[in-house]
Design an enzyme around this catalytic site. Structure first.
Site, PDB file in Angstrom:
ATOM      1  CG  ASN A 147     -13.154 -26.022  30.266  1.00  0.00           C
ATOM      2  OD1 ASN A 147     -13.249 -25.005  30.909  1.00  0.00           O
ATOM      3  ND2 ASN A 147     -12.357 -26.428  29.485  1.00  0.00           N
ATOM      4  CD  GLU A 162      -6.246 -21.479  28.763  1.00  0.00           C
ATOM      5  OE1 GLU A 162      -6.594 -21.713  27.523  1.00  0.00           O
ATOM      6  OE2 GLU A 162      -6.843 -21.849  29.861  1.00  0.00           O
ATOM      7  CB  CYS A 176      -8.211 -25.152  26.334  1.00  0.00           C
ATOM      8  SG  CYS A 176      -7.643 -24.835  28.141  1.00  0.00           S
ATOM      9  CD  GLU A 236      -4.935 -18.302  33.811  1.00  0.00           C
ATOM     10  OE1 GLU A 236      -5.754 -17.502  34.346  1.00  0.00           O
ATOM     11  OE2 GLU A 236      -5.265 -19.471  33.244  1.00  0.00           O
TER      12      GLU A 236
END
Length: 497
Positions: free
Chosen positions: A162, A262, A297, A472
């Site tokens: 994505n 994640e 997300c 992150e």
């Protein structure tokens, strides 16, 4: 319906290979997989179908490069990352073209992604020389304790389609800043962006074997298995679905790897009736929900609007969606592109059908836009949403906004926290006390107050519950690639000076 892909300014950035030990290579078998344009289904090109054995060669290259790379001065690693950052900006148009071509997002969105992706190289170039240790007072007389932080070792990175550039740079940048070497499995849907970034690494002077990019589609499972079980790999970082994350975590346990995951989200977006700027709340909800056609997300997945402003919000929200222009990503003026593939559009369709069968009403959209191509779905707004609909508990990952009414703060916090996952949450309010209360009550890793966009290299990005762990970006991002070594010096009181 076809569309014209602009030619690359630098044609050498289109690479139908994998990248191992500083060279672009094929799979030993010679096998390849096809990559198709999600807008019209046309063939873009092919990439090598790597096997576990091919991947092992990449792991060996990363292991061979590690001793000298970890010994490289942090300041020199910083300069490499800085050069890589500059090369991404210099080639922004071509990288954006590759992203739109293989991912489908509109070209302006793709350009935004390249800037965002490059920013991780810039950010971690600045973190590399700032890996500090501590000096700790010992409880034993005459002893001294100090710590140093060292790179964890060879890292296996697995990234999704994505954000074909940003998901890769967000992992590679901190790994290299820490002194690690990497083997990155790029997504089967979008391998060409990763390959172009690898070519820029070569031009930036990153030594051979430090960055390796393996490509696979049919063999993704076996490549994932070797990355999570090979004893040489000390750390696995994965972005993707919760289901796959659980499998990779189980595999990683065989050699007790350090892991950061994640995983999926199901973000609540809450609009309280004390919101001073309803238009601002609508604009933020639109930006959060429909960015990349809902394929992020941290997208708003459940939009909760307090009953007193529910109808006004729904009307304004729908008016905004009416201004969208759906189409292939290279077409001027297009605001929203296709979803990634057939499985994605089927899920979107099922979620809408499920909601309408249980009483939801479609205000706009609600069906495929087949005249544009097989993967286009009209941006959709649903009202009268209830908790028994699939959108309430599953991530749609598509251009569908479900608006749920609520009565009280207590009700909406309970509904928001009902999810198994907890990545991002958003809310709009004008009450400072409520802002603190709700931000602290939401079971998520990231909260946006009076904003719909939170992504930033300075933000510690990550979730709680079944959205995973680890962070992150930010100063926390480099910690995931470091281990702490404690050193005790005994009897220094007796040293002769």
């Amino acid at each position: 319906m076809g569309h014209t892909v602009p030619p690359l300014k630098d044609k050498s950035l289109f690479i139908e290979k994998a990248f191992v030990n500083g060279e672009f290579v094929d799979a030993a078998s010679g096998e390849k997989f096809e990559v198709h344009d999600p807008s019209d289904g046309k063939l873009i090109g092919t990439c090598p179908e790597f096997s576990a054995a091919d991947t092992e060669k990449a792991i060996e290259a990363a292991a061979a490069a590690f001793p000298s790379f970890r010994a490289t001065l942090a300041r020199e690693r910083a300069r490499m990352l800085r050069r890589w950052y500059q090369l991404m900006l210099d080639n922004l148009d071509d990288l954006a073209t590759l992203i739109t071509w293989e991912n489908g997002k509109p070209l302006p969105d793709a350009k935004g992604e390249v800037n965002y992706a490059a920013s991780f190289f810039e950010w971690f170039s600045e973190e590399a020389p700032r890996v500090y240790g501590d000096t700790i007072p010992a409880s034993v007389p005459g002893n001294r304790i100090y710590t140093i932080r060292e790179p964890v070792g060879v890292c296996g990175l697995i990234t999704p389609w994505n954000f074909p550039a940003a998901m890769i740079t967000r992992k590679i940048a901190p790994a290299l800043a820490a002194g690690c070497t990497v083997v990155c499995k790029s997504p089967g849907e979008t391998p060409f962006t990763a390959n172009a970034i690898a070519e820029l690494a070569r031009r930036a002077g990153i030594p051979k074997g430090v960055v390796n990019i393996v490509t696979a589609n049919k063999n993704t499972v076996q490549v994932g298995e070797i990355l999570t079980t090979h004893p040489t790999i000390r750390k696995v970082s994965f972005t993707g679905s919760t289901g796959v994350g659980k499998l990779l975590m189980k595999q990683s346990s065989s050699t007790l790897k350090k892991v950061s995951f994640e995983l999926g989200g199901n973000a609540p977006f809450i609009v309280f009736d004390d919101t001073p700027d309803l238009d601002g709340a609508v604009a933020a909800a639109i930006a959060s929900k429909f960015r990349s056609s809902g394929q992020t997300c941290v997208c708003a997945n459940r939009i909760y609007v307090q009953r007193g402003i529910y109808e006004a919000f729904a009307a304004k929200f729908t008016e905004k969606v009416k201004t969208f222009k759906l189409g292939p990503g290279f077409t001027p003026g297009v605001t929203h592109g296709p979803v990634i593939h057939g499985r994605a559009i089927e899920k979107v369709e099922q979620h809408v059908q499920d909601a309408t069968s249980k009483g939801a009403k479609v205000l706009i959209g609600g069906q495929r836009a087949s005249e544009l191509g097989p993967n286009f779905y009209n941006p959709t707004v649903l009202i009268n949403m209830t908790g028994d609909m699939r959108i309430a508990s599953e991530e749609t990952f598509g251009p569908v906004a479900g608006l749920f009414p609520f009565d009280t703060e207590e009700d909406v916090v309970r509904l928001a926290n009902k999810a198994e996952v907890g990545l991002a949450g958003y809310f709009f309010t004008n009450d400072l006390k409520r802002a603190y209360r709700v931000a602290e009550a939401l079971e998520v890793g990231m909260v946006g107050i009076n904003t719909g966009i939170i992504s930033d290299p300075a933000l510690p990005f990550g979730g709680v519950k079944q959205s995973g762990f680890g962070r992150e970006g930010s100063s926390w991002g480099i910690d995931e690639f470091l281990v702490t070594k404690a050193i005790t010096i005994g009897g220094i009181a007796n040293l002769k000076i």
